[in-house]
Write a protein that holds these residues in place. Structure first.
Motif, PDB file in Angstrom:
ATOM      1  N   GLY A  64     -17.136   8.899   2.952  1.00  0.00           N
ATOM      2  CA  GLY A  64     -17.981   8.381   1.883  1.00  0.00           C
ATOM      3  C   GLY A  64     -17.220   7.791   0.723  1.00  0.00           C
ATOM      4  N   HIS A  65     -16.126   8.430   0.313  1.00  0.00           N
ATOM      5  CA  HIS A  65     -15.415   7.907  -0.852  1.00  0.00           C
ATOM      6  C   HIS A  65     -14.785   6.558  -0.531  1.00  0.00           C
ATOM      7  N   LEU A  66     -14.358   6.367   0.735  1.00  0.00           N
ATOM      8  CA  LEU A  66     -13.851   5.048   1.120  1.00  0.00           C
ATOM      9  C   LEU A  66     -14.987   4.052   1.305  1.00  0.00           C
ATOM     10  N   GLY A  67     -16.164   4.525   1.710  1.00  0.00           N
ATOM     11  CA  GLY A  67     -17.324   3.640   1.774  1.00  0.00           C
ATOM     12  C   GLY A  67     -17.659   3.057   0.417  1.00  0.00           C
ATOM     13  N   VAL A  68     -17.597   3.901  -0.622  1.00  0.00           N
ATOM     14  CA  VAL A  68     -17.849   3.425  -1.985  1.00  0.00           C
ATOM     15  C   VAL A  68     -16.796   2.398  -2.391  1.00  0.00           C
ATOM     16  N   LYS A  69     -15.532   2.720  -2.153  1.00  0.00           N
ATOM     17  CA  LYS A  69     -14.452   1.814  -2.562  1.00  0.00           C
ATOM     18  C   LYS A  69     -14.543   0.469  -1.830  1.00  0.00           C
ATOM     19  N   MET A  70     -14.769   0.514  -0.522  1.00  0.00           N
ATOM     20  CA  MET A  70     -14.836  -0.724   0.252  1.00  0.00           C
ATOM     21  C   MET A  70     -16.043  -1.566  -0.151  1.00  0.00           C
ATOM     22  N   ALA A  71     -17.209  -0.938  -0.309  1.00  0.00           N
ATOM     23  CA  ALA A  71     -18.412  -1.680  -0.681  1.00  0.00           C
ATOM     24  C   ALA A  71     -18.261  -2.320  -2.059  1.00  0.00           C
TER      25      ALA A  71
ATOM     26  N   PHE B 114      -7.359  -6.588   3.714  1.00  0.00           N
ATOM     27  CA  PHE B 114      -8.367  -6.531   2.657  1.00  0.00           C
ATOM     28  C   PHE B 114      -8.046  -5.392   1.682  1.00  0.00           C
ATOM     29  N   ALA B 115      -7.670  -4.237   2.227  1.00  0.00           N
ATOM     30  CA  ALA B 115      -7.326  -3.092   1.384  1.00  0.00           C
ATOM     31  C   ALA B 115      -6.140  -3.403   0.485  1.00  0.00           C
ATOM     32  N   ALA B 116      -5.150  -4.112   1.036  1.00  0.00           N
ATOM     33  CA  ALA B 116      -3.990  -4.478   0.226  1.00  0.00           C
ATOM     34  C   ALA B 116      -4.380  -5.460  -0.877  1.00  0.00           C
ATOM     35  N   GLU B 117      -5.232  -6.410  -0.542  1.00  0.00           N
ATOM     36  CA  GLU B 117      -5.670  -7.398  -1.535  1.00  0.00           C
ATOM     37  C   GLU B 117      -6.409  -6.741  -2.688  1.00  0.00           C
ATOM     38  N   HIS B 118      -7.218  -5.721  -2.377  1.00  0.00           N
ATOM     39  CA  HIS B 118      -8.048  -5.078  -3.402  1.00  0.00           C
ATOM     40  C   HIS B 118      -7.519  -3.703  -3.806  1.00  0.00           C
ATOM     41  N   GLN B 119      -6.347  -3.332  -3.290  1.00  0.00           N
ATOM     42  CA  GLN B 119      -5.720  -2.038  -3.591  1.00  0.00           C
ATOM     43  C   GLN B 119      -6.686  -0.868  -3.355  1.00  0.00           C
ATOM     44  N   VAL B 120      -7.229  -0.850  -2.150  1.00  0.00           N
ATOM     45  CA  VAL B 120      -8.106   0.234  -1.718  1.00  0.00           C
ATOM     46  C   VAL B 120      -7.314   1.182  -0.821  1.00  0.00           C
ATOM     47  N   THR B 121      -7.185   2.406  -1.235  1.00  0.00           N
ATOM     48  CA  THR B 121      -6.583   3.453  -0.398  1.00  0.00           C
ATOM     49  C   THR B 121      -7.409   4.720  -0.566  1.00  0.00           C
ATOM     50  N   ALA B 122      -7.103   5.720   0.248  1.00  0.00           N
ATOM     51  CA  ALA B 122      -7.809   6.995   0.155  1.00  0.00           C
ATOM     52  C   ALA B 122      -7.250   7.840  -0.984  1.00  0.00           C
ATOM     53  N   ASP B 123      -8.089   8.677  -1.548  1.00  0.00           N
ATOM     54  CA  ASP B 123      -7.637   9.728  -2.449  1.00  0.00           C
ATOM     55  C   ASP B 123      -7.230  10.897  -1.564  1.00  0.00           C
ATOM     56  N   ILE B 124      -5.992  11.342  -1.674  1.00  0.00           N
ATOM     57  CA  ILE B 124      -5.461  12.286  -0.694  1.00  0.00           C
ATOM     58  C   ILE B 124      -4.824  13.500  -1.347  1.00  0.00           C
ATOM     59  N   GLU B 125      -4.654  14.534  -0.523  1.00  0.00           N
ATOM     60  CA  GLU B 125      -3.804  15.675  -0.846  1.00  0.00           C
ATOM     61  C   GLU B 125      -2.751  15.737   0.245  1.00  0.00           C
ATOM     62  N   LEU B 126      -1.493  15.603  -0.126  1.00  0.00           N
ATOM     63  CA  LEU B 126      -0.395  15.596   0.840  1.00  0.00           C
ATOM     64  C   LEU B 126       0.016  17.040   1.137  1.00  0.00           C
TER      65      LEU B 126
ATOM     66  N   LEU C  87       0.836  -1.198   0.000  1.00  0.00           N
ATOM     67  CA  LEU C  87       0.000   0.000   0.000  1.00  0.00           C
ATOM     68  C   LEU C  87       0.873   1.250   0.000  1.00  0.00           C
ATOM     69  N   ASP C  88       0.430   2.284  -0.686  1.00  0.00           N
ATOM     70  CA  ASP C  88       1.069   3.595  -0.591  1.00  0.00           C
ATOM     71  C   ASP C  88       0.875   4.075   0.846  1.00  0.00           C
ATOM     72  N   PRO C  89       1.946   4.270   1.614  1.00  0.00           N
ATOM     73  CA  PRO C  89       1.772   4.577   3.040  1.00  0.00           C
ATOM     74  C   PRO C  89       1.046   5.890   3.297  1.00  0.00           C
TER      75      PRO C  89
ATOM     76  N   THR D  22     -13.711   2.703   9.833  1.00  0.00           N
ATOM     77  CA  THR D  22     -15.038   3.197  10.204  1.00  0.00           C
ATOM     78  C   THR D  22     -16.100   2.766   9.212  1.00  0.00           C
ATOM     79  N   VAL D  23     -15.761   2.699   7.919  1.00  0.00           N
ATOM     80  CA  VAL D  23     -16.737   2.232   6.938  1.00  0.00           C
ATOM     81  C   VAL D  23     -16.669   0.719   6.759  1.00  0.00           C
ATOM     82  N   TYR D  24     -15.477   0.140   6.884  1.00  0.00           N
ATOM     83  CA  TYR D  24     -15.335  -1.308   6.689  1.00  0.00           C
ATOM     84  C   TYR D  24     -16.117  -2.086   7.732  1.00  0.00           C
ATOM     85  N   ALA D  25     -16.028  -1.673   8.989  1.00  0.00           N
ATOM     86  CA  ALA D  25     -16.644  -2.451  10.077  1.00  0.00           C
ATOM     87  C   ALA D  25     -18.143  -2.637   9.890  1.00  0.00           C
ATOM     88  N   PRO D  26     -18.948  -1.584   9.641  1.00  0.00           N
ATOM     89  CA  PRO D  26     -20.378  -1.820   9.442  1.00  0.00           C
ATOM     90  C   PRO D  26     -20.711  -2.500   8.122  1.00  0.00           C
TER      91      PRO D  26
END
Length: 355
Positions: free
Chosen positions: A191-198, A309-321, A152-154, A166-170
């Protein structure tokens, strides 16, 4: 001896954050110390700083609970980690570990109260309060540290330590999967991570938003459908549609309207935090045997499961550093809804900040 580190903190509620120095305790037998590479900015950080959660428990208060770093020191009894490991720390750094809920792996609901990574009395240092991830380094018990997969991109993984779990658990708890229809209310940091995880779980995903403004963004994130709620027509057209609705907004919503979108035995879960009341229409709950629940983040084992799970499916946040010097501007932009979708602080920028 305790170590002094550079940090960014608030001296008073409703005032800008400023460079500060804080002390990190010695590494105990069961502790790990890590240099912080990245720390996400969560709306809950802002709730503490702006006084929404009450007066500051300590001054200065250093926020930050989406922490990714490298282990630099381990205690004599530590078995899970070694120097150089990429690890993370989320919302909590301790709990009683003995109550039924802790033993069930749900430390976030500890009957005796969990210890937040910042703003909590610190059981490891009587009389002191925990300080968070807007800093160069942190010390925490190994039981509350998780391994961040190297694939994962750290920086983009940092928000997973709060928003992701927070979104994965429910979603997991209420069975999001190939045979379910999931709606996500709001398309911000949660929300954007909720979409990606779902979507990664195989669900059919609809974004519910007040206007057309985020339709293209929802499609880019993988949403199957998009519905505008601002004019109210969606509540009629999509009545009795969804198995699960994930409410990610940090403001009141009309619960009767959203509950009406649930099909038989459907569930509306609120994960966005608001201090304002939201009345519940009991008759709407009774119809279709609907449920309305709240959910905190997740337990430690569940957080590790989410990262894997995120690593398996390459789910990360869209970010601004950003750099530490931009934290106050980031807070202003979050309040103005001017971020897609999460700010993450570069931990190297804390070095050299004036005391």
């Amino acid at each position: 001896m305790p170590t002094t580190v550079n940090a960014f903190g608030a001296h008073e509620a409703r005032h800008p954050l400023a460079p500060v120095t804080i002390e990190r305790r010695d590494v105990g037998p069961h502790d790990v110390r890590l240099d912080i590479l990245y720390c996400g900015i969560c709306h809950s950080d802002m709730n503490f700083v702006d006084g929404s959660f009450g007066p500051l428990p300590v001054s200065p208060l250093v926020p930050g609970h989406e922490i990714v770093g490298r282990v630099t020191e381990t205690g004599s009894a530590v078995t899970r980690y070694q120097v150089g490991d990429l690890v993370g720390i989320g919302c909590m750094v301790n709990s009683c570990r003995t109550c039924d809920i802790c033993r069930a792996g749900q430390e976030q609901y500890c009957l005796n109260g969990h210890t937040l990574v910042f703003a909590s009395p610190d059981p490891a240092e009587p009389g002191a309060h925990t300080q968070g991830g807007y800093s160069e380094a942190i010390v925490a018990p190994e039981d509350f540290v998780v391994r961040v997969p190297e694939t994962l991109d750290p920086a983009a993984a940092a928000p997973l330590l709060c928003a992701g779990i927070t979104v994965y658990a429910p979603l997991k708890r209420f069975g999001a999967g190939p045979s379910t229809k999931v709606a996500v209310v709001g398309l911000g940091g949660l929300g954007h991570l909720g979409v990606k995880m779902a979507k990664a779980m195989g669900a059919d995903v609809t974004v519910l938003s007040q206007s057309q403004r985020k339709r293209d963004a929802a499609t880019q994130l993988g949403a199957d459908h998009y519905a505008v709620t601002g004019d109210g027509t969606a509540f009629t057209e999509l009545a009795n549609t969804f198995d699960l609705i994930l409410n990610t907004v940090s403001a009141p919503i009309s619960l009767p309207d959203y509950l009406g979108l649930l099909r038989l035995h459907g569930t509306l879960v609120s994960v966005g935090v608001t201090t304002q009341p939201m009345p519940v229409d009991v008759m709407t709950l009774c119809q279709n045997g609907r449920s309305y629940v709240g959910s905190l983040f997740g337990g430690i084992a569940e957080t590790q499961e989410m990262l894997d799970f995120a690593a398996e499916h390459q789910v990360t946040a869209d970010i601004e550093l950003i750099g530490a010097q931009d934290i106050n501007t980031a807070y202003e932009r979050i309040n103005a809804s001017d971020v897609r979708y999460r700010f993450v602080i570069d931990g190297s920028t804390f070095a050299g900040e004036p005391a």
